[in-house]
Design a protein around this motif. Structure first.
Motif, PDB file in Angstrom:
ATOM      1  N   LYS A 219     -90.407  47.473  25.257  1.00 52.99           N
ATOM      2  CA  LYS A 219     -91.150  46.398  25.920  1.00 52.99           C
ATOM      3  C   LYS A 219     -92.467  46.122  25.200  1.00 52.99           C
ATOM      4  CE  LYS A 219     -92.721  45.067  30.552  1.00 52.99           C
ATOM      5  NZ  LYS A 219     -92.822  45.504  31.968  1.00 52.99           N
ATOM      6  N   LYS A 220     -93.100  47.181  24.658  1.00 44.78           N
ATOM      7  CA  LYS A 220     -94.380  47.017  23.977  1.00 44.78           C
ATOM      8  C   LYS A 220     -94.194  46.252  22.666  1.00 44.78           C
ATOM      9  CE  LYS A 220     -97.224  50.302  24.526  1.00 44.78           C
ATOM     10  NZ  LYS A 220     -97.949  51.593  24.487  1.00 44.78           N
ATOM     11  N   ALA A 221     -93.110  46.526  21.968  1.00 43.61           N
ATOM     12  CA  ALA A 221     -92.834  45.816  20.721  1.00 43.61           C
ATOM     13  C   ALA A 221     -92.606  44.330  20.984  1.00 43.61           C
ATOM     14  CB  ALA A 221     -91.606  46.413  20.030  1.00 43.61           C
ATOM     15  N   TYR A 222     -92.004  44.038  22.120  1.00 44.85           N
ATOM     16  CA  TYR A 222     -91.804  42.638  22.502  1.00 44.85           C
ATOM     17  C   TYR A 222     -93.143  41.928  22.677  1.00 44.85           C
ATOM     18  CZ  TYR A 222     -90.084  38.567  25.085  1.00 44.85           C
ATOM     19  OH  TYR A 222     -89.815  37.290  25.499  1.00 44.85           O
ATOM     20  N   GLN A 223     -94.108  42.635  23.279  1.00 51.94           N
ATOM     21  CA  GLN A 223     -95.430  42.038  23.488  1.00 51.94           C
ATOM     22  C   GLN A 223     -96.135  41.785  22.155  1.00 51.94           C
ATOM     23  OE1 GLN A 223     -97.743  44.050  26.559  1.00 51.94           O
ATOM     24  NE2 GLN A 223     -95.864  44.875  27.431  1.00 51.94           N
ATOM     25  N   PHE A 224     -95.958  42.699  21.213  1.00 43.86           N
ATOM     26  CA  PHE A 224     -96.559  42.494  19.893  1.00 43.86           C
ATOM     27  C   PHE A 224     -95.907  41.311  19.178  1.00 43.86           C
ATOM     28  CE2 PHE A 224     -97.854  47.131  20.079  1.00 43.86           C
ATOM     29  CZ  PHE A 224     -99.197  46.839  20.223  1.00 43.86           C
ATOM     30  N   THR A 225     -94.619  41.111  19.430  1.00 46.71           N
ATOM     31  CA  THR A 225     -93.943  39.951  18.851  1.00 46.71           C
ATOM     32  C   THR A 225     -94.559  38.666  19.388  1.00 46.71           C
ATOM     33  OG1 THR A 225     -91.876  41.204  18.683  1.00 46.71           O
ATOM     34  CG2 THR A 225     -91.722  38.799  18.518  1.00 46.71           C
ATOM     35  N   LEU A 226     -94.886  38.654  20.686  1.00 46.91           N
ATOM     36  CA  LEU A 226     -95.549  37.492  21.283  1.00 46.91           C
ATOM     37  C   LEU A 226     -96.850  37.191  20.549  1.00 46.91           C
ATOM     38  CD1 LEU A 226     -95.201  37.995  25.162  1.00 46.91           C
ATOM     39  CD2 LEU A 226     -93.819  36.577  23.668  1.00 46.91           C
ATOM     40  N   LEU A 227     -97.611  38.232  20.278  1.00 43.71           N
ATOM     41  CA  LEU A 227     -98.907  38.042  19.621  1.00 43.71           C
ATOM     42  C   LEU A 227     -98.746  37.512  18.204  1.00 43.71           C
ATOM     43  CD1 LEU A 227    -100.641  41.324  20.810  1.00 43.71           C
ATOM     44  CD2 LEU A 227    -101.033  39.016  21.653  1.00 43.71           C
ATOM     45  N   LYS A 228     -97.716  37.969  17.516  1.00 42.25           N
ATOM     46  CA  LYS A 228     -97.516  37.524  16.138  1.00 42.25           C
ATOM     47  C   LYS A 228     -97.142  36.043  16.092  1.00 42.25           C
ATOM     48  CE  LYS A 228     -95.117  38.572  11.837  1.00 42.25           C
ATOM     49  NZ  LYS A 228     -94.207  39.488  11.127  1.00 42.25           N
ATOM     50  N   ILE A 229     -96.363  35.597  17.084  1.00 45.73           N
ATOM     51  CA  ILE A 229     -95.895  34.210  17.084  1.00 45.73           C
ATOM     52  C   ILE A 229     -97.037  33.254  17.415  1.00 45.73           C
ATOM     53  CG2 ILE A 229     -94.178  32.614  18.049  1.00 45.73           C
ATOM     54  CD1 ILE A 229     -93.050  34.820  16.379  1.00 45.73           C
ATOM     55  N   THR A 230     -98.151  33.763  17.942  1.00 47.20           N
ATOM     56  CA  THR A 230     -99.270  32.867  18.299  1.00 47.20           C
ATOM     57  C   THR A 230     -99.816  32.127  17.087  1.00 47.20           C
ATOM     58  OG1 THR A 230    -100.882  34.641  18.009  1.00 47.20           O
ATOM     59  CG2 THR A 230     -99.969  34.328  20.213  1.00 47.20           C
ATOM     60  N   THR A 231     -99.539  32.623  15.910  1.00 47.02           N
ATOM     61  CA  THR A 231    -100.080  31.985  14.703  1.00 47.02           C
ATOM     62  C   THR A 231     -99.343  30.704  14.346  1.00 47.02           C
ATOM     63  OG1 THR A 231     -98.608  33.282  13.295  1.00 47.02           O
ATOM     64  CG2 THR A 231    -100.786  34.207  13.808  1.00 47.02           C
ATOM     65  N   HIS A 232     -98.170  30.458  14.938  1.00 41.80           N
ATOM     66  CA  HIS A 232     -97.380  29.282  14.591  1.00 41.80           C
ATOM     67  C   HIS A 232     -97.745  28.132  15.514  1.00 41.80           C
ATOM     68  CE1 HIS A 232     -94.817  31.495  11.789  1.00 41.80           C
ATOM     69  NE2 HIS A 232     -94.815  32.479  12.678  1.00 41.80           N
ATOM     70  N   GLU A 233     -98.410  27.137  14.967  1.00 43.85           N
ATOM     71  CA  GLU A 233     -98.857  26.019  15.785  1.00 43.85           C
ATOM     72  C   GLU A 233     -97.918  24.829  15.699  1.00 43.85           C
ATOM     73  OE1 GLU A 233    -102.752  25.215  14.417  1.00 43.85           O
ATOM     74  OE2 GLU A 233    -103.609  27.045  15.237  1.00 43.85           O
ATOM     75  N   ASN A 234     -97.041  24.787  14.682  1.00 40.79           N
ATOM     76  CA  ASN A 234     -96.134  23.657  14.529  1.00 40.79           C
ATOM     77  C   ASN A 234     -94.936  23.819  15.441  1.00 40.79           C
ATOM     78  OD1 ASN A 234     -97.741  22.619  12.478  1.00 40.79           O
ATOM     79  ND2 ASN A 234     -96.702  23.857  10.909  1.00 40.79           N
ATOM     80  N   CYS A 235     -94.634  22.768  16.240  1.00 41.26           N
ATOM     81  CA  CYS A 235     -93.511  22.833  17.160  1.00 41.26           C
ATOM     82  C   CYS A 235     -93.025  21.425  17.464  1.00 41.26           C
ATOM     83  CB  CYS A 235     -93.880  23.556  18.449  1.00 41.26           C
ATOM     84  SG  CYS A 235     -95.266  22.794  19.313  1.00 41.26           S
ATOM     85  N   VAL A 236     -91.845  21.327  18.050  1.00 39.63           N
ATOM     86  CA  VAL A 236     -91.267  20.044  18.460  1.00 39.63           C
ATOM     87  C   VAL A 236     -91.498  19.889  19.951  1.00 39.63           C
ATOM     88  CG1 VAL A 236     -89.200  18.614  18.508  1.00 39.63           C
ATOM     89  CG2 VAL A 236     -89.549  20.222  16.634  1.00 39.63           C
ATOM     90  N   ALA A 237     -92.015  18.740  20.391  1.00 41.43           N
ATOM     91  CA  ALA A 237     -92.547  18.576  21.749  1.00 41.43           C
ATOM     92  C   ALA A 237     -91.505  18.724  22.846  1.00 41.43           C
ATOM     93  CB  ALA A 237     -93.223  17.206  21.878  1.00 41.43           C
ATOM     94  N   ILE A 238     -90.254  18.283  22.629  1.00 40.48           N
ATOM     95  CA  ILE A 238     -89.280  18.253  23.724  1.00 40.48           C
ATOM     96  C   ILE A 238     -88.374  19.477  23.725  1.00 40.48           C
ATOM     97  CG2 ILE A 238     -89.255  15.743  23.872  1.00 40.48           C
ATOM     98  CD1 ILE A 238     -86.689  15.740  22.249  1.00 40.48           C
TER      99      ILE A 238
END
Length: 627
Positions: A219-238
Motif C-alpha cells: 500500500k505504501k508503494a502505491y502512495q509513492f506511485t501517486l506522488l511520482k505521477i504528480t509531475t505529469h501535467e499533460n492530460c486529455v480533458a474528457i
C-alpha cells in the motif's frame, strides 16, 4: 422564455443543495460508491424535479357587480413596453454563447483524444485495450482503453497504475465524466456546478484508489506511485486521469478507517429538503372564484335567448385574442383586457390574465399561470329579452344551464362582503394584488347578509409565531388568535424587545365561526452536532520532477530530483507516528459519534410520529372547515 429561466434557477438551486449536502455530510465518509450514485442522482433530480408541478386551488367568493347599462363603454388603450423582452433576449444570447463555447470545447477534446489514439498499436487483454505511448502524457483511461508510457515507470509502479485505471474501466467512470461535462455546459453560470464537477472527479479517484489497493501487495508503494505521477501535467480533458491534483486528499482517504454503516443515515437528510422544495416552489396555488347564483337566475334560464362562448386554448394567438376583445366590446359593450401573456418554446400559452369590465367596475377576473400549457376555457356570455346579462368563465358550455353570474341593471348584491388581510380591512383591489403563494390561511365566514374573508400571510404568520400572544392579559395560542373576531379588538400593543403581542377586546373574547380548529403538533428538536473532527497531519510538498525522459534527458536534474525524493520519503516516514496518532483520534471520534447517531435514530422515529400527527392535523383541519 421566463419559464425557462425559472427552470434554470430552480435546477441550479437543487444542484447547490446536493453539493452542500455532500460537502458537509458525506465528503469525509468512505462510502465512495454510495457517494458516486448520490452525486449522479443529484444531477438528474435537479433537472427532473422542477418539471413536476402540483396544482392547489383556493376558492374565494365572487364579487357581485351592478352595472349601469345607460353609461357608455370606456375604450382602453394599452402601450406595450418591450423592455422586459429585450432583457430576456439579451440573457438568452449570453447563455447560448456560454453553452456553445463549452460544447465546442467538448468537441475539440474528443478530437484531441482521437489524435492520441490514431495510428497507435493497441494490445488487447480480456476486456481491456492498452496503448503504450512514447509521449510524456499522464496515464489515463477512456471507457475500456488504457493509455500510458511504460518507459517512465518501474514494473511495480506500472502495475499500480494499471490496476488503478482498470477500476475506472470496469466501473465505467468515463460515463460520469461525460455526464458532468454536459451538465457544466448547461449550467455553466452556476458556480456550484463547477464545484460539483470537482467533487465527482475526486470521488472517482477515491473509488479507484480504494479498489486498486485491495489488489496490490504494498500500500505504501502505491502512495509513492501517486506522488511520482504528480509531475505529469499533460492530460486529455474528457478522460479519467491517474492524477487529479488531489494527492494529499487521496493519501488521507487511503489511510482513513472505514466509515461505520450507521453513518449512512446522512443520505436520508436530503429527502426533507427536497420535500420542502416541492412544497415551496412546485405547488402552483390558483385563486378561483366560486360561482354565485342570484335570485333572478331562474328567470334568466326561462327567458334566455342568446349565448356566446369565446373559447381560449393553448394555441390561441395574440391576433385571435384581439378579435375576441373587439367582438365582446361590439356585441355586449364589455371591455376584455388580456394581460400577463406568456408562452413556451412551442408558442403555447402558459399564462394569461383576463379582466372583463363595464365602465370603471370589474365584472369578472380570471388568471391562470404555470410552466405547462393552459387548459382550454371560455368566456361565456348570455343575454335575455329583459336585458339581463350572464357572464362566466368555464370549460364547458353547460355551465350556463347550471350556475352563472348575473349582471343586470341595478341588480342587488347577494351579500355585503368585507375583506381582512392580517386583521386590516382592505378593498377588492388589495385582495387582487396579493400573491397566492404568500397566503398562509384563508377563512370565509358567512351570515345572513354579511360575508367575511380573512387572510393571514406567511410573513405575518412568521411574525406572530415569534411572539407570545396575550388576549385580555391571558396567554393564548396561535389557533385562538386566528379564531378571534377582529371587529371586537379595542387595542393591540406589540413589544418587539419583549417579543409579546397584547390585545384588549371590547366585550370579552369573541371568536369567529370556526371555533373548533385543531391545534397543530409541535415538531421534535433535532440533536446538536458539537463534536470536532480531528485534523490530519500536514504532508510535505512533493518535489517536482524535471521535464523530459529520465534516461535521455537532463541527467543532472534527474539526480537532484532523486535526492529530493529521498528527503521527501524520509519526511513521509517521520510522519508515520503522526498518522498513527491521527488514526487513534479518528477511532475516538467514531466512538463520540455513537451517542449522536443514537440521538439521530431517536429523532428520526419522532419525525415519523410527527408526520403522522401532521397528517391527522390536516385531516381534522379540513373536516372542521367544511362544517
Amino acid at each position: 422564455m421566463e419559464a425557462f429561466y425559472i427552470y434554470l434557477i430552480k435546477s441550479s438551486g437543487l444542484i447547490a443543495l446536493f453539493y452542500l449536502a455532500y460537502h458537509f455530510m458525506l465528503r469525509k465518509e468512505t462510502f465512495f460508491t454510495s457517494n458516486r450514485w448520490f452525486l449522479l442522482l443529484g444531477l438528474f433530480t435537479s433537472v427532473l424535479l422542477p418539471l413536476v408541478v402540483f396544482t392547489k386551488i383556493i376558492w374565494v367568493e365572487p364579487t357581485p357587480v351592478n352595472y349601469d347599462w345607460s353609461s357608455l363603454p370606456i375604450t382602453t388603450t394599452v402601450n406595450e413596453d418591450h423592455t422586459e423582452e429585450y432583457i430576456y433576449l439579451g440573457l438568452a444570447m449570453l447563455y447560448c454563447m456560454g453553452a456553445l463555447y463549452l460544447l465546442t470545447k467538448f468537441g475539440f477534446d474528443f478530437y484531441s483524444l482521437q489524435k492520441v489514439f490514431k495510428g497507435k498499436i493497441i494490445k488487447r487483454q480480456a476486456d481491456f485495450k492498452f496503448i503504450d505511448l512514447q509521449d510524456n502524457l499522464a496515464p489515463f483511461s477512456f471507457f475500456n482503453t488504457i493509455v500510458y508510457n511504460s518507459s517512465l515507470y518501474t514494473t511495480a509502479e506500472l502495475e499500480n497504475i494499471l490496476e488503478h485505471e482498470k477500476v475506472h474501466c470496469e466501473q465505467n467512470h468515463t460515463a460520469d465524466v461525460l455526464i458532468e461535462r454536459v451538465f457544466c455546459a448547461i449550467f455553466w453560470f452556476n458556480p456550484f456546478m463547477w464545484l460539483y464537477k470537482k467533487a465527482i472527479l475526486q470521488n472517482l479517484e477515491f473509488i479507484a484508489d480504494s479498489e486498486a489497493t485491495k489488489k496490490t501487495s504494498d500500500k505504501k508503494a502505491y502512495q509513492f506511485t501517486l506522488l511520482k505521477i504528480t509531475t505529469h501535467e499533460n492530460c486529455v480533458a474528457i478522460t479519467n486521469h491517474f492524477y487529479q491534483s488531489l494527492i494529499k486528499k487521496r493519501i488521507v482517504m487511503l489511510n482513513k478507517n472505514q466509515s461505520k454503516k450507521s453513518n449512512s443515515w446522512k443520505y436520508v437528510l436530503i429527502i426533507p429538503a427536497l420535500v420542502a422544495f416541492v412544497i415551496l416552489f412546485q405547488v402552483n396555488v390558483i385563486a378561483q372564484e366560486k360561482i354565485a347564483v342570484q335570485a333572478t337566475t331562474k328567470i334568466i334560464k326561462a327567458n334566455e335567448k342568446s349565448v356566446d362562448v369565446y373559447k381560449i386554448d393553448k394555441n390561441t394567438t395574440d391576433e385571435e385574442l384581439k378579435e375576441k376583445s373587439s367582438n365582446l366590446k361590439e356585441n355586449y359593450a364589455i371591455i376584455a383586457t388580456f394581460s400577463g401573456i406568456k408562452r413556451n418554446s412551442k408558442n403555447e400559452l402558459t399564462a394569461i390574465k383576463v379582466d372583463l369590465k363595464k365602465g370603471k367596475e370589474i365584472a369578472q377576473k380570471m388568471e391562470t399561470k404555470g410552466t405547462e400549457a393552459i387548459n382550454e376555457f371560455g368566456i361565456i356570455v348570455s343575454k335575455d329579452d329583459n336585458g339581463m346579462l350572464t357572464v362566466n368563465f368555464g370549460s364547458d358550455e353547460t355551465i350556463i344551464n347550471q350556475k352563472s353570474i348575473v349582471i343586470a341593471p341595478n341588480a342587488p348584491s347577494v351579500t355585503e362582503k368585507e375583506i381582512f388581510i392580517n386583521g386590516k380591512k382592505v378593498s377588492q383591489d388589495d385582495l387582487d394584488k396579493i400573491d397566492p403563494n404568500e397566503i398562509a390561511t384563508m377563512n370565509v365566514n358567512k351570515n345572513d347578509d354579511k360575508q367575511e374573508i380573512r387572510i393571514i400571510t406567511n410573513n405575518h404568520r412568521k411574525m406572530i409565531n415569534e411572539n407570545d400572544i396575550y388576549i385580555n392579559n391571558e396567554k393564548v395560542s396561535q389557533n385562538e388568535l386566528d379564531r378571534l373576531d377582529q371587529s371586537t379588538i379595542e387595542r393591540m400593543d406589540v413589544n418587539k424587545d419583549g417579543k409579546t403581542i397584547r390585545i384588549i377586546t371590547k366585550n370579552g373574547i369573541q371568536y369567529s365561526q370556526e371555533r373548533n380548529l385543531p391545534v397543530p403538533p409541535t415538531p421534535p428538536t433535532p440533536p446538536v452536532f458539537k463534536i470536532k473532527t480531528p485534523a490530519p497531519p500536514a504532508f510535505p510538498k512533493a518535489p517536482k520532477a524535471p521535464k523530459g525522459d529520465p534516461i535521455k534527458g537532463d541527467k543532472k536534474a534527474w539526480k537532484e530530483f532523486e535526492k529530493k525524493m529521498e528527503d521527501y520519503e524520509a519526511k513521509m516516514k517521520k510522519l508515520e507516528p503522526q498518522m498513527e496518532a491521527f488514526d487513534k483520534q479518528m477511532e475516538e471520534f467514531d466512538k463520540k459519534m455513537e451517542p449522536f447517531n443514537k440521538e439521530m435514530e431517536a429523532f428520526e422515529k419522532k419525525m415519523k410520529v410527527y408526520e403522522q400527527q401532521m397528517e391527522e392535523y390536516h385531516s381534522n383541519l379540513e373536516r372542521e372547515r367544511k362544517k
